[in-house]
Motif scaffolding. Sequence first.
Motif, PDB file in Angstrom:
ATOM      1  N   GLU A  71     -14.701 -42.362 -25.237  1.00  0.00           N
ATOM      2  CA  GLU A  71     -15.007 -43.327 -24.184  1.00  0.00           C
ATOM      3  C   GLU A  71     -15.558 -42.639 -22.937  1.00  0.00           C
ATOM      4  O   GLU A  71     -16.511 -43.120 -22.318  1.00  0.00           O
ATOM      5  CB  GLU A  71     -13.734 -44.123 -23.846  1.00  0.00           C
ATOM      6  CG  GLU A  71     -14.001 -45.264 -22.883  1.00  0.00           C
ATOM      7  CD  GLU A  71     -12.809 -46.191 -22.723  1.00  0.00           C
ATOM      8  OE1 GLU A  71     -11.798 -45.998 -23.419  1.00  0.00           O
ATOM      9  OE2 GLU A  71     -12.903 -47.100 -21.881  1.00  0.00           O
ATOM     10  N   TYR A  91     -19.597 -49.257 -22.975  1.00  0.00           N
ATOM     11  CA  TYR A  91     -18.700 -48.885 -24.064  1.00  0.00           C
ATOM     12  C   TYR A  91     -18.173 -50.101 -24.826  1.00  0.00           C
ATOM     13  O   TYR A  91     -18.291 -50.187 -26.045  1.00  0.00           O
ATOM     14  CB  TYR A  91     -17.544 -48.056 -23.495  1.00  0.00           C
ATOM     15  CG  TYR A  91     -16.580 -47.561 -24.524  1.00  0.00           C
ATOM     16  CD1 TYR A  91     -16.911 -46.503 -25.354  1.00  0.00           C
ATOM     17  CD2 TYR A  91     -15.333 -48.150 -24.678  1.00  0.00           C
ATOM     18  CE1 TYR A  91     -16.026 -46.037 -26.302  1.00  0.00           C
ATOM     19  CE2 TYR A  91     -14.438 -47.693 -25.626  1.00  0.00           C
ATOM     20  CZ  TYR A  91     -14.791 -46.639 -26.431  1.00  0.00           C
ATOM     21  OH  TYR A  91     -13.914 -46.189 -27.377  1.00  0.00           O
ATOM     22  N   SER A  98     -19.111 -41.567 -23.388  1.00  0.00           N
ATOM     23  CA  SER A  98     -19.945 -42.774 -23.458  1.00  0.00           C
ATOM     24  C   SER A  98     -20.198 -43.332 -22.064  1.00  0.00           C
ATOM     25  O   SER A  98     -21.334 -43.657 -21.717  1.00  0.00           O
ATOM     26  CB  SER A  98     -19.256 -43.847 -24.310  1.00  0.00           C
ATOM     27  OG  SER A  98     -18.905 -43.336 -25.555  1.00  0.00           O
ATOM     28  N   TYR A 130     -29.922 -39.283 -22.894  1.00  0.00           N
ATOM     29  CA  TYR A 130     -29.827 -40.692 -23.307  1.00  0.00           C
ATOM     30  C   TYR A 130     -30.004 -41.679 -22.150  1.00  0.00           C
ATOM     31  O   TYR A 130     -30.693 -42.698 -22.319  1.00  0.00           O
ATOM     32  CB  TYR A 130     -28.493 -40.951 -24.042  1.00  0.00           C
ATOM     33  CG  TYR A 130     -28.384 -42.355 -24.526  1.00  0.00           C
ATOM     34  CD1 TYR A 130     -29.007 -42.754 -25.695  1.00  0.00           C
ATOM     35  CD2 TYR A 130     -27.710 -43.319 -23.778  1.00  0.00           C
ATOM     36  CE1 TYR A 130     -28.952 -44.069 -26.116  1.00  0.00           C
ATOM     37  CE2 TYR A 130     -27.645 -44.621 -24.191  1.00  0.00           C
ATOM     38  CZ  TYR A 130     -28.263 -44.994 -25.364  1.00  0.00           C
ATOM     39  OH  TYR A 130     -28.212 -46.299 -25.776  1.00  0.00           O
ATOM     40  N   LEU A 140     -23.394 -45.734 -21.147  1.00  0.00           N
ATOM     41  CA  LEU A 140     -23.290 -46.676 -22.255  1.00  0.00           C
ATOM     42  C   LEU A 140     -22.314 -47.785 -21.863  1.00  0.00           C
ATOM     43  O   LEU A 140     -21.288 -47.519 -21.246  1.00  0.00           O
ATOM     44  CB  LEU A 140     -22.726 -45.918 -23.461  1.00  0.00           C
ATOM     45  CG  LEU A 140     -23.095 -46.365 -24.861  1.00  0.00           C
ATOM     46  CD1 LEU A 140     -24.573 -46.184 -25.086  1.00  0.00           C
ATOM     47  CD2 LEU A 140     -22.308 -45.550 -25.873  1.00  0.00           C
ATOM     48  N   ILE A 142     -22.859 -41.670 -29.968  1.00  0.00           N
ATOM     49  CA  ILE A 142     -22.234 -41.336 -28.687  1.00  0.00           C
ATOM     50  C   ILE A 142     -20.804 -41.872 -28.637  1.00  0.00           C
ATOM     51  O   ILE A 142     -19.904 -41.209 -28.123  1.00  0.00           O
ATOM     52  CB  ILE A 142     -23.088 -41.868 -27.514  1.00  0.00           C
ATOM     53  CG1 ILE A 142     -24.415 -41.088 -27.447  1.00  0.00           C
ATOM     54  CG2 ILE A 142     -22.353 -41.751 -26.195  1.00  0.00           C
ATOM     55  CD1 ILE A 142     -25.422 -41.637 -26.455  1.00  0.00           C
ATOM     56  N   LEU A 143     -20.585 -43.065 -29.225  1.00  0.00           N
ATOM     57  CA  LEU A 143     -19.220 -43.605 -29.298  1.00  0.00           C
ATOM     58  C   LEU A 143     -18.268 -42.598 -29.924  1.00  0.00           C
ATOM     59  O   LEU A 143     -17.117 -42.467 -29.517  1.00  0.00           O
ATOM     60  CB  LEU A 143     -19.179 -44.860 -30.166  1.00  0.00           C
ATOM     61  CG  LEU A 143     -19.542 -46.219 -29.623  1.00  0.00           C
ATOM     62  CD1 LEU A 143     -19.108 -47.267 -30.627  1.00  0.00           C
ATOM     63  CD2 LEU A 143     -18.885 -46.465 -28.293  1.00  0.00           C
ATOM     64  N   GLN A 180     -26.364 -44.945 -30.047  1.00  0.00           N
ATOM     65  CA  GLN A 180     -25.219 -45.466 -29.307  1.00  0.00           C
ATOM     66  C   GLN A 180     -23.935 -45.289 -30.103  1.00  0.00           C
ATOM     67  O   GLN A 180     -22.891 -44.942 -29.549  1.00  0.00           O
ATOM     68  CB  GLN A 180     -25.441 -46.943 -28.980  1.00  0.00           C
ATOM     69  CG  GLN A 180     -26.741 -47.160 -28.231  1.00  0.00           C
ATOM     70  CD  GLN A 180     -26.860 -48.556 -27.644  1.00  0.00           C
ATOM     71  OE1 GLN A 180     -25.920 -49.324 -27.644  1.00  0.00           O
ATOM     72  NE2 GLN A 180     -28.036 -48.870 -27.151  1.00  0.00           N
TER      73      GLN A 180
END
Lengths: 250, 316
Positions: free
Chosen positions: B205, B215, B208, A101, B213, B200-201, B197
């Motif tokens: 945390e 978060y 992520s 990702y 990301l 992944i959440l 996204q």
Amino acid sequence: MIEVQNLSHDIHGAPILRDISVTVPKGGVTALVGPNGAGKSTLLSLMARLIPRQQGRITVDELVVGESDDKDLARRLAILPQTVHAASRLTVRDLVGFGRYPYHRGRPTPDDRAMVEDGMRLFDLLPLAERSLDTLSGGQRQRAFVAMTYVQDTDYLLLDEPLNNLDLAASRALMARLRDLADNKDRTVIIVLHDINFATAYADRVLVMKEGRLCADGAPQDVITETLIQSVFETDAPLRTVEGRPVVMV
Amino acid sequence: MSRTALGVLALSLLFVGSLFVGATPLSPMDVTTPEARALIWDSRLPRAFAVVLTGASLAIAGQIMQLIARNRFVEPMTAGTGQSAMLGLLVVSVCLPAASVGLKMALSAFAALIGSIGFFAITRRLPPEEPLLVPLVGIVYGGVIGSAAVYIGFQLDMLQYIDIWLTGEFSGTMRGRYELLWIAGLAAVLSYLVADQFSILGLGETVSLNLGLNYRQVVLSGLVVISVVTGLTVVTVGAIPFIGLVVPNLVSRLVGDNLRRSLPLTAMAGAGLVLASDIFARLVVHPFEVPVATVIGIIGAAVFLWMLYGRAQHVS
């Protein structure tokens, strides 16, 4: 090279880390050991920007943790969190795929897919590729998460007590794989371990911590002594040398 | 792929079928007459669209909420979001009685957002090994906010509004009175663009942050989607329970938790369930009808119990 300078950290007023300065050069396996509450996980979490830094400075090559872009750091350094108690119904292939990702931001290229397949092959996950994570054993799930951090293709790989919940065979297999990543794939592995014997068997270097301070640093055979075990772990476990390697008699 | 095609086919059949169910008899033979066209154009088609948009967007909102909470037992209506939207709507109706529907909706969605942030601020502190605490706290939290709304409503003699907002139904849906729901549909479609996204959440945390990301930003954008959908639904048709809870759970059992794969199915299943329930609600006491929220409440409660029971078996 990861450089930690004068790092101190408090949680709710209690000192967790006290003025830590340490450098981890590129390459090899470095183990963080020490009794419970020594601050090992906190140090690792700070390196991986999982918790905000309070005092001191951490750099990963030219990137400054807490200042550089998260997206850049995610391609330089990966961390495997301590416990992953998600009863997720993602497939193994999806999970490993998320390791890419930071590069594709939601639009995987054929290269990304090829790397995911490569990672699954390396970690023997191909037979499990379409299985849902909540149907796997703890060891298989752990392997899938390690494979995810592997395909993240970072120079530095941080693991927080990955051997928790793993049986002997799975623990040895994981350590052998990490050793292989360091030896043959130019990855730098930093790993928090509870079992000193695993540290002496697989690590090039151990960092021993106690009460938020770094109290020893060096090759396992130089650092791990009976005196150290007594002073750091406050237990009188005897030490033997087996095939040139210190072994704690538990 | 065939599963998707089957879903589209079933949904289309329900959609077309729903056009011919209602108090005024209408058979597919008559659609050429001007009266029938007017009926379809002004009432039946808007109702069908409203039902589909509501079902799809509520189901998606529930799925996103479950990923953010990392808990399969939460949905906007049991986490204080719906009650906050209602309280916001009540306050706007009292303080700015002349406000346009758009402004009411915006303020209601804003109240829903504040309410959801409050919910997550509270449940963050709960131990992760006790997953059922999260929905319990949500129900209590929603109950407190809801009773504040009832108190204000009681004092100002506005209880009948609360009753309308709490009981979702589509009998008043007409052309010109449901179009805001397209915004909810749009919010749901936008969430597909960032599906990875949100997936992944759901891994937490730490994972992520590891994957680079942002978060907080992703959580906040998820909460905005949830709040807009909930606020709009309460304003236009009223609260509909269980859709956001039951549909994502069923879909997750079928196709797993990769949102990129499951989101279209969640949307279709949500739309289909509300559509089927709405047809049933129109037929059960024909030519009168019962609120769709009542029908779904009964179905949803049964499925929810089955889910709880099934989970207990799975663990042991």
